[in-house]
Design an enzyme around this catalytic site. Sequence first.
Site, PDB file in Angstrom:
ATOM      1  N   HIS A 197       0.891  -1.296   0.466  1.00  0.00           N
ATOM      2  CA  HIS A 197      -0.155   0.244   0.227  1.00  0.00           C
ATOM      3  C   HIS A 197       0.514   1.672  -0.023  1.00  0.00           C
ATOM      4  O   HIS A 197       1.962   1.814   0.989  1.00  0.00           O
ATOM      5  CB  HIS A 197      -1.122  -0.146   1.073  1.00  0.00           C
ATOM      6  CG  HIS A 197      -1.722   0.589   1.213  1.00  0.00           C
ATOM      7  ND1 HIS A 197      -2.058   2.495   1.216  1.00  0.00           N
ATOM      8  CD2 HIS A 197      -3.462   0.698   1.415  1.00  0.00           C
ATOM      9  CE1 HIS A 197      -2.579   2.948   1.262  1.00  0.00           C
ATOM     10  NE2 HIS A 197      -3.973   1.993   1.216  1.00  0.00           N
ATOM     11  N   CYS A 235      -3.676   2.255  -4.091  1.00  0.00           N
ATOM     12  CA  CYS A 235      -4.628   2.954  -4.102  1.00  0.00           C
ATOM     13  C   CYS A 235      -4.549   4.897  -4.180  1.00  0.00           C
ATOM     14  O   CYS A 235      -3.984   5.715  -3.953  1.00  0.00           O
ATOM     15  CB  CYS A 235      -4.396   3.464  -2.253  1.00  0.00           C
ATOM     16  SG  CYS A 235      -5.208   4.289  -1.340  1.00  0.00           S
ATOM     17  N   ASP A 307     -12.618   3.799  -1.525  1.00  0.00           N
ATOM     18  CA  ASP A 307     -11.672   3.914  -0.641  1.00  0.00           C
ATOM     19  C   ASP A 307     -12.994   4.210   0.548  1.00  0.00           C
ATOM     20  O   ASP A 307     -14.643   4.402   0.579  1.00  0.00           O
ATOM     21  CB  ASP A 307     -10.981   4.287  -0.145  1.00  0.00           C
ATOM     22  CG  ASP A 307      -9.609   3.710   0.545  1.00  0.00           C
ATOM     23  OD1 ASP A 307      -9.638   3.175   1.562  1.00  0.00           O
ATOM     24  OD2 ASP A 307      -8.757   4.131  -0.253  1.00  0.00           O
ATOM     25  N   HIS A 308     -12.361   5.222   1.202  1.00  0.00           N
ATOM     26  CA  HIS A 308     -12.946   6.241   2.307  1.00  0.00           C
ATOM     27  C   HIS A 308     -14.220   6.950   1.768  1.00  0.00           C
ATOM     28  O   HIS A 308     -14.225   7.611   0.662  1.00  0.00           O
ATOM     29  CB  HIS A 308     -11.805   6.781   3.209  1.00  0.00           C
ATOM     30  CG  HIS A 308     -10.851   6.377   3.203  1.00  0.00           C
ATOM     31  ND1 HIS A 308      -9.645   7.518   3.542  1.00  0.00           N
ATOM     32  CD2 HIS A 308     -10.488   4.953   3.772  1.00  0.00           C
ATOM     33  CE1 HIS A 308      -8.653   6.279   4.149  1.00  0.00           C
ATOM     34  NE2 HIS A 308      -9.183   4.994   4.487  1.00  0.00           N
ATOM     35  N   TYR A 321     -15.828   4.557   6.720  1.00  0.00           N
ATOM     36  CA  TYR A 321     -15.837   3.289   6.491  1.00  0.00           C
ATOM     37  C   TYR A 321     -17.586   2.767   6.660  1.00  0.00           C
ATOM     38  O   TYR A 321     -17.524   2.313   7.498  1.00  0.00           O
ATOM     39  CB  TYR A 321     -14.970   2.030   7.080  1.00  0.00           C
ATOM     40  CG  TYR A 321     -13.395   2.437   7.075  1.00  0.00           C
ATOM     41  CD1 TYR A 321     -13.357   1.647   4.870  1.00  0.00           C
ATOM     42  CD2 TYR A 321     -12.365   3.482   7.302  1.00  0.00           C
ATOM     43  CE1 TYR A 321     -12.327   1.597   5.024  1.00  0.00           C
ATOM     44  CE2 TYR A 321     -11.492   3.486   6.953  1.00  0.00           C
ATOM     45  CZ  TYR A 321     -10.769   1.692   5.534  1.00  0.00           C
ATOM     46  OH  TYR A 321      -9.758   1.906   4.629  1.00  0.00           O
TER      47      TYR A 321
END
Length: 347
Positions: A197, A235, A307-308, A321
Amino acid sequence: LLSMRWYGIHDRVSLRYIAQIPMMRGIVSGLYDIPAGEVWDKSRLKNLKRTIENAGLKFSAVESIPVHEEIKFGGPQRDKLIDAYCQSVRNMGEVGIPVLTYNFMPIFDWMRTDLEFTLPDGSTCLCYIDAALERIDLSEGTGDLPGWGAAFSAEQLAQLKACYEGVDEEALWKNLEYFLKAIVPVAEKYGVKLAIHPDDPPWSIFGLPRIITSQAALKHLCSLVNSPANGIALCSGSLGADPAIDLLAIIEELGDRVHFVHARNVKTMGHRCFYETYHADQTGNVPLPAIIRALYNRGFEGPIRPDHGRMIWGEVGRAGYGLYDRALGASYITGLWTACGEKKKRS
Ligand code: DNO
Protein backbone atom coordinates in the site's frame (compact mmCIF):
# COMPACT_ATOMS: atom_id res chain seq x y z
CA LEU A 1 -13.86 -8.40 -8.20
CA LEU A 2 -15.85 -5.62 -6.55
CA SER A 3 -15.08 -5.78 -2.86
CA MET A 4 -15.66 -3.88 0.34
CA ARG A 5 -13.57 -3.62 3.46
CA TRP A 6 -15.17 -5.21 6.52
CA TYR A 7 -13.71 -5.01 10.00
CA GLY A 8 -15.16 -8.26 11.31
CA ILE A 9 -18.15 -9.09 13.46
CA HIS A 10 -17.81 -5.89 15.49
CA ASP A 11 -18.07 -3.74 12.38
CA ARG A 12 -21.26 -1.63 12.53
CA VAL A 13 -21.69 -2.35 8.83
CA SER A 14 -22.90 -5.92 8.56
CA LEU A 15 -21.96 -8.43 5.91
CA ARG A 16 -25.65 -8.70 5.08
CA TYR A 17 -25.83 -5.00 4.23
CA ILE A 18 -22.63 -5.17 2.22
CA ALA A 19 -24.02 -8.12 0.26
CA GLN A 20 -27.05 -5.97 -0.65
CA ILE A 21 -24.89 -3.55 -2.62
CA PRO A 22 -25.46 -4.35 -6.31
CA MET A 23 -22.68 -6.43 -7.87
CA MET A 24 -20.76 -6.69 -4.60
CA ARG A 25 -18.71 -9.89 -4.67
CA GLY A 26 -15.81 -9.74 -2.26
CA ILE A 27 -14.69 -8.84 1.23
CA VAL A 28 -11.38 -7.40 2.30
CA SER A 29 -10.73 -8.12 5.94
CA GLY A 30 -8.29 -9.39 8.53
CA LEU A 31 -7.74 -10.58 12.08
CA TYR A 32 -7.51 -7.18 13.67
CA ASP A 33 -6.99 -8.32 17.24
CA ILE A 34 -3.68 -10.08 16.54
CA PRO A 35 -0.72 -7.91 17.56
CA ALA A 36 1.99 -7.15 14.99
CA GLY A 37 4.60 -9.89 15.00
CA GLU A 38 2.29 -12.80 15.83
CA VAL A 39 1.33 -15.52 13.39
CA TRP A 40 -2.16 -15.41 11.89
CA ASP A 41 -3.61 -18.74 12.78
CA LYS A 42 -4.89 -20.91 9.96
CA SER A 43 -8.05 -22.00 11.70
CA ARG A 44 -9.01 -18.41 12.51
CA LEU A 45 -8.46 -17.43 8.89
CA LYS A 46 -10.62 -20.37 7.83
CA ASN A 47 -13.40 -19.30 10.19
CA LEU A 48 -13.31 -15.75 8.89
CA LYS A 49 -13.44 -17.06 5.35
CA ARG A 50 -16.41 -19.26 6.18
CA THR A 51 -18.27 -16.35 7.78
CA ILE A 52 -17.70 -14.27 4.64
CA GLU A 53 -18.74 -17.10 2.34
CA ASN A 54 -21.89 -17.72 4.35
CA ALA A 55 -22.92 -14.20 3.36
CA GLY A 56 -22.48 -15.15 -0.29
CA LEU A 57 -19.20 -13.26 -0.69
CA LYS A 58 -15.57 -14.17 -1.33
CA PHE A 59 -12.63 -13.37 0.96
CA SER A 60 -10.78 -11.46 -1.75
CA ALA A 61 -7.88 -9.87 0.15
CA VAL A 62 -6.30 -9.54 3.55
CA GLU A 63 -5.80 -5.94 4.59
CA SER A 64 -3.36 -5.99 6.30
CA ILE A 65 -0.97 -8.17 8.23
CA PRO A 66 0.94 -5.43 10.03
CA VAL A 67 4.69 -5.41 9.51
CA HIS A 68 6.38 -5.22 12.91
CA GLU A 69 8.39 -2.04 13.52
CA GLU A 70 11.58 -4.09 14.11
CA ILE A 71 11.35 -5.31 10.54
CA LYS A 72 11.00 -1.73 9.33
CA PHE A 73 13.82 -0.24 11.35
CA GLY A 74 15.94 -3.38 11.11
CA GLY A 75 16.08 -4.43 14.76
CA PRO A 76 17.76 -7.53 16.22
CA GLN A 77 14.55 -9.58 16.30
CA ARG A 78 13.69 -9.04 12.67
CA ASP A 79 14.54 -12.52 11.38
CA LYS A 80 12.25 -14.15 13.90
CA LEU A 81 9.51 -11.65 13.07
CA ILE A 82 9.95 -12.18 9.34
CA ASP A 83 9.63 -15.95 9.89
CA ALA A 84 6.35 -15.33 11.67
CA TYR A 85 5.18 -13.14 8.80
CA CYS A 86 6.08 -15.85 6.30
CA GLN A 87 4.06 -18.33 8.33
CA SER A 88 1.01 -16.04 8.16
CA VAL A 89 1.43 -15.76 4.39
CA ARG A 90 1.64 -19.55 4.11
CA ASN A 91 -1.50 -19.91 6.21
CA MET A 92 -3.33 -17.39 4.05
CA GLY A 93 -2.30 -19.23 0.91
CA GLU A 94 -3.35 -22.60 2.29
CA VAL A 95 -6.73 -21.23 3.25
CA GLY A 96 -7.08 -19.80 -0.27
CA ILE A 97 -7.02 -16.04 0.23
CA PRO A 98 -5.34 -14.68 -2.89
CA VAL A 99 -4.13 -11.15 -2.09
CA LEU A 100 -2.29 -9.56 0.83
CA THR A 101 -1.86 -5.86 1.17
CA TYR A 102 0.63 -4.43 3.66
CA ASN A 103 2.50 -1.21 4.14
CA PHE A 104 5.98 -0.15 5.13
CA MET A 105 5.27 3.18 6.81
CA PRO A 106 7.32 3.76 9.96
CA ILE A 107 5.20 3.89 13.16
CA PHE A 108 2.17 5.63 11.67
CA ASP A 109 -0.17 4.23 9.06
CA TRP A 110 -2.50 6.57 7.17
CA MET A 111 -2.69 10.02 8.65
CA ARG A 112 -5.25 12.79 8.62
CA THR A 113 -5.63 15.94 10.67
CA ASP A 114 -9.44 15.96 10.77
CA LEU A 115 -11.86 13.06 10.54
CA GLU A 116 -14.95 15.24 10.39
CA PHE A 117 -14.23 17.99 7.94
CA THR A 118 -17.58 19.50 7.02
CA LEU A 119 -18.34 20.07 3.35
CA PRO A 120 -20.80 22.70 2.08
CA ASP A 121 -23.53 20.07 1.65
CA GLY A 122 -23.29 19.13 5.35
CA SER A 123 -21.56 15.80 4.82
CA THR A 124 -18.26 15.16 6.57
CA CYS A 125 -15.07 13.61 5.32
CA LEU A 126 -11.44 13.04 6.21
CA CYS A 127 -8.94 15.74 5.52
CA TYR A 128 -5.25 16.49 5.88
CA ILE A 129 -3.67 19.89 6.35
CA ASP A 130 0.10 19.92 6.68
CA ALA A 131 0.17 23.00 8.90
CA ALA A 132 -2.29 21.31 11.26
CA LEU A 133 -0.06 18.24 11.41
CA GLU A 134 2.81 20.41 12.52
CA ARG A 135 0.73 21.63 15.45
CA ILE A 136 0.05 18.11 16.72
CA ASP A 137 1.84 17.54 19.98
CA LEU A 138 3.02 13.97 20.36
CA SER A 139 4.75 14.54 23.69
CA GLU A 140 1.78 12.94 25.49
CA GLY A 141 1.69 9.95 23.13
CA THR A 142 -0.59 9.36 20.17
CA GLY A 143 -3.79 9.87 22.20
CA ASP A 144 -6.59 10.26 19.73
CA LEU A 145 -4.47 11.29 16.81
CA PRO A 146 -6.81 11.39 13.81
CA GLY A 147 -6.40 8.55 11.40
CA TRP A 148 -4.30 6.47 13.65
CA GLY A 149 -5.78 3.18 14.88
CA ALA A 150 -3.29 2.04 17.53
CA ALA A 151 -2.40 4.19 20.51
CA PHE A 152 1.10 4.65 21.91
CA SER A 153 1.98 6.19 25.26
CA ALA A 154 4.55 8.99 25.34
CA GLU A 155 7.26 6.51 26.47
CA GLN A 156 6.44 3.93 23.81
CA LEU A 157 6.47 6.57 21.16
CA ALA A 158 9.77 8.05 22.32
CA GLN A 159 11.31 4.57 22.34
CA LEU A 160 10.03 3.82 18.88
CA LYS A 161 11.18 7.12 17.50
CA ALA A 162 14.63 6.49 18.97
CA CYS A 163 14.75 3.17 17.08
CA TYR A 164 14.35 5.11 13.85
CA GLU A 165 17.22 7.43 14.56
CA GLY A 166 19.72 6.91 11.78
CA VAL A 167 17.13 5.14 9.63
CA ASP A 168 16.94 7.32 6.57
CA GLU A 169 15.16 6.55 3.32
CA GLU A 170 18.05 4.48 2.05
CA ALA A 171 18.12 2.34 5.16
CA LEU A 172 14.37 1.89 5.02
CA TRP A 173 14.69 0.68 1.42
CA LYS A 174 17.37 -1.80 2.50
CA ASN A 175 15.09 -3.11 5.23
CA LEU A 176 12.20 -3.40 2.81
CA GLU A 177 14.39 -5.29 0.38
CA TYR A 178 15.50 -7.67 3.14
CA PHE A 179 11.87 -8.30 4.05
CA LEU A 180 10.79 -8.82 0.43
CA LYS A 181 13.60 -11.25 -0.29
CA ALA A 182 12.22 -13.43 2.49
CA ILE A 183 8.49 -13.13 1.93
CA VAL A 184 8.10 -12.95 -1.86
CA PRO A 185 9.27 -16.54 -2.50
CA VAL A 186 6.85 -17.78 0.15
CA ALA A 187 4.00 -15.75 -1.33
CA GLU A 188 4.82 -17.04 -4.78
CA LYS A 189 4.91 -20.63 -3.63
CA TYR A 190 1.62 -20.40 -1.72
CA GLY A 191 -0.31 -18.51 -4.36
CA VAL A 192 -0.54 -15.18 -2.55
CA LYS A 193 -0.10 -11.90 -4.38
CA LEU A 194 1.55 -9.19 -2.32
CA ALA A 195 0.32 -5.66 -2.80
CA ILE A 196 2.19 -2.92 -1.01
CA HIS A 197 0.00 0.00 0.00
CA PRO A 198 1.47 3.39 -0.89
CA ASP A 199 2.29 5.71 1.97
CA ASP A 200 -0.65 7.87 2.89
CA PRO A 201 -0.07 10.75 2.52
CA PRO A 202 2.90 10.11 0.22
CA TRP A 203 5.42 12.27 2.07
CA SER A 204 7.37 12.18 5.28
CA ILE A 205 5.45 13.00 8.47
CA PHE A 206 6.73 13.69 12.00
CA GLY A 207 10.28 13.58 10.70
CA LEU A 208 10.05 9.87 9.84
CA PRO A 209 11.11 8.58 6.45
CA ARG A 210 8.48 7.43 3.96
CA ILE A 211 9.50 5.74 0.73
CA ILE A 212 6.48 4.39 -1.15
CA THR A 213 5.64 7.84 -2.39
CA SER A 214 5.96 7.95 -6.19
CA GLN A 215 5.81 6.04 -9.44
CA ALA A 216 9.59 5.64 -9.37
CA ALA A 217 9.37 4.16 -5.88
CA LEU A 218 6.72 1.65 -6.93
CA LYS A 219 8.82 0.67 -9.90
CA HIS A 220 11.85 0.26 -7.69
CA LEU A 221 9.87 -1.89 -5.30
CA CYS A 222 8.80 -4.19 -8.13
CA SER A 223 12.38 -4.50 -9.30
CA LEU A 224 13.76 -5.39 -5.87
CA VAL A 225 12.38 -8.90 -6.23
CA ASN A 226 11.33 -9.56 -9.75
CA SER A 227 8.38 -11.84 -9.22
CA PRO A 228 4.73 -11.49 -10.23
CA ALA A 229 3.91 -12.06 -6.55
CA ASN A 230 5.66 -8.83 -5.63
CA GLY A 231 3.13 -6.17 -6.52
CA ILE A 232 1.28 -3.08 -5.47
CA ALA A 233 -2.08 -1.87 -4.24
CA LEU A 234 -3.02 1.06 -6.39
CA CYS A 235 -4.57 3.38 -3.82
CA SER A 236 -5.81 6.24 -5.95
CA GLY A 237 -6.52 8.44 -2.96
CA SER A 238 -3.14 8.05 -1.28
CA LEU A 239 -1.21 8.68 -4.47
CA GLY A 240 -3.74 11.23 -5.71
CA ALA A 241 -2.95 13.50 -2.76
CA ASP A 242 0.23 14.46 -4.61
CA PRO A 243 -0.83 16.11 -7.88
CA ALA A 244 2.59 15.32 -9.36
CA ILE A 245 1.75 11.61 -9.37
CA ASP A 246 0.21 10.32 -12.58
CA LEU A 247 -2.00 7.36 -11.71
CA LEU A 248 -2.60 6.42 -15.35
CA ALA A 249 1.13 6.32 -16.02
CA ILE A 250 1.52 3.93 -13.09
CA ILE A 251 -1.09 1.58 -14.56
CA GLU A 252 0.57 1.87 -17.93
CA GLU A 253 4.02 1.07 -16.58
CA LEU A 254 3.26 -1.34 -13.75
CA GLY A 255 -0.20 -2.63 -14.59
CA ASP A 256 0.78 -6.29 -14.42
CA ARG A 257 1.89 -5.78 -10.83
CA VAL A 258 -1.28 -4.04 -9.71
CA HIS A 259 -2.92 -6.75 -7.60
CA PHE A 260 -5.41 -4.68 -5.66
CA VAL A 261 -7.13 -1.34 -6.21
CA HIS A 262 -8.42 1.13 -3.65
CA ALA A 263 -10.59 3.51 -5.59
CA ARG A 264 -11.33 6.90 -4.10
CA ASN A 265 -11.04 10.56 -4.83
CA VAL A 266 -9.30 13.50 -3.18
CA LYS A 267 -9.30 17.19 -3.77
CA THR A 268 -6.34 19.38 -2.95
CA MET A 269 -6.87 22.73 -1.25
CA GLY A 270 -3.22 23.79 -1.49
CA HIS A 271 0.23 22.32 -1.06
CA ARG A 272 -0.04 19.18 1.09
CA CYS A 273 -3.62 19.98 1.91
CA PHE A 274 -6.51 17.84 0.76
CA TYR A 275 -9.88 16.42 1.63
CA GLU A 276 -11.55 13.21 0.53
CA THR A 277 -14.32 14.09 -1.85
CA TYR A 278 -17.00 11.71 -3.16
CA HIS A 279 -15.84 9.06 -5.59
CA ALA A 280 -17.59 10.52 -8.65
CA ASP A 281 -16.36 14.11 -8.20
CA GLN A 282 -15.18 15.12 -11.66
CA THR A 283 -13.37 18.10 -10.16
CA GLY A 284 -11.29 15.91 -7.82
CA ASN A 285 -7.64 15.00 -8.42
CA VAL A 286 -8.38 11.40 -9.31
CA PRO A 287 -9.59 10.56 -12.84
CA LEU A 288 -11.55 7.49 -11.77
CA PRO A 289 -13.31 6.93 -15.13
CA ALA A 290 -9.97 6.82 -16.96
CA ILE A 291 -8.40 4.66 -14.25
CA ILE A 292 -11.20 2.11 -14.41
CA ARG A 293 -10.98 2.09 -18.20
CA ALA A 294 -7.23 1.53 -18.07
CA LEU A 295 -7.64 -1.33 -15.61
CA TYR A 296 -10.43 -2.84 -17.69
CA ASN A 297 -8.36 -2.65 -20.85
CA ARG A 298 -5.48 -4.39 -19.12
CA GLY A 299 -7.77 -7.20 -18.04
CA PHE A 300 -7.51 -6.42 -14.34
CA GLU A 301 -9.26 -9.15 -12.37
CA GLY A 302 -8.11 -8.52 -8.81
CA PRO A 303 -10.12 -7.02 -5.99
CA ILE A 304 -11.14 -3.39 -6.31
CA ARG A 305 -12.81 -1.64 -3.46
CA PRO A 306 -14.35 1.74 -2.90
CA ASP A 307 -12.24 3.42 -0.29
CA HIS A 308 -13.00 6.00 2.36
CA GLY A 309 -16.44 7.47 2.02
CA ARG A 310 -17.93 10.59 3.51
CA MET A 311 -20.47 10.39 6.31
CA ILE A 312 -23.82 11.18 4.76
CA TRP A 313 -27.52 10.84 5.58
CA GLY A 314 -26.84 11.07 9.31
CA GLU A 315 -24.84 7.87 9.43
CA VAL A 316 -22.54 7.44 12.40
CA GLY A 317 -19.65 5.03 12.43
CA ARG A 318 -15.99 4.50 11.75
CA ALA A 319 -14.65 7.55 9.91
CA GLY A 320 -14.24 6.74 6.24
CA TYR A 321 -15.82 3.32 6.62
CA GLY A 322 -19.56 3.94 6.83
CA LEU A 323 -21.93 2.07 4.54
CA TYR A 324 -23.75 4.71 2.52
CA ASP A 325 -21.10 6.72 0.74
CA ARG A 326 -18.94 3.67 0.14
CA ALA A 327 -21.97 1.94 -1.39
CA LEU A 328 -22.39 4.94 -3.69
CA GLY A 329 -18.71 4.64 -4.55
CA ALA A 330 -19.12 0.93 -5.28
CA SER A 331 -22.05 1.62 -7.59
CA TYR A 332 -20.08 4.30 -9.37
CA ILE A 333 -17.23 1.83 -9.95
CA THR A 334 -19.73 -0.74 -11.21
CA GLY A 335 -21.19 1.79 -13.62
CA LEU A 336 -17.82 2.74 -14.98
CA TRP A 337 -16.76 -0.89 -15.33
CA THR A 338 -19.99 -1.93 -17.04
CA ALA A 339 -19.74 0.97 -19.46
CA CYS A 340 -16.28 -0.23 -20.52
CA GLY A 341 -17.78 -3.60 -21.46
CA GLU A 342 -20.69 -2.00 -23.32
CA LYS A 343 -18.34 0.21 -25.28
CA LYS A 344 -16.32 -2.82 -26.27
CA LYS A 345 -19.44 -4.68 -27.43
CA ARG A 346 -20.48 -1.77 -29.62
CA SER A 347 -17.09 -1.23 -31.22
C1 DNO B 1 -6.80 3.17 5.40
C2 DNO B 1 -6.21 2.00 4.76
C3 DNO B 1 -4.82 1.73 5.26
C4 DNO B 1 -4.33 0.42 4.72
C5 DNO B 1 -2.95 0.05 5.14
C6 DNO B 1 -2.49 -1.14 4.35
O1 DNO B 1 -7.97 3.38 5.32
O2 DNO B 1 -6.22 2.10 3.38
O3 DNO B 1 -4.81 1.68 6.65
O4 DNO B 1 -5.17 -0.59 5.14
O5 DNO B 1 -2.06 1.08 4.98
O6 DNO B 1 -1.45 -1.75 4.99
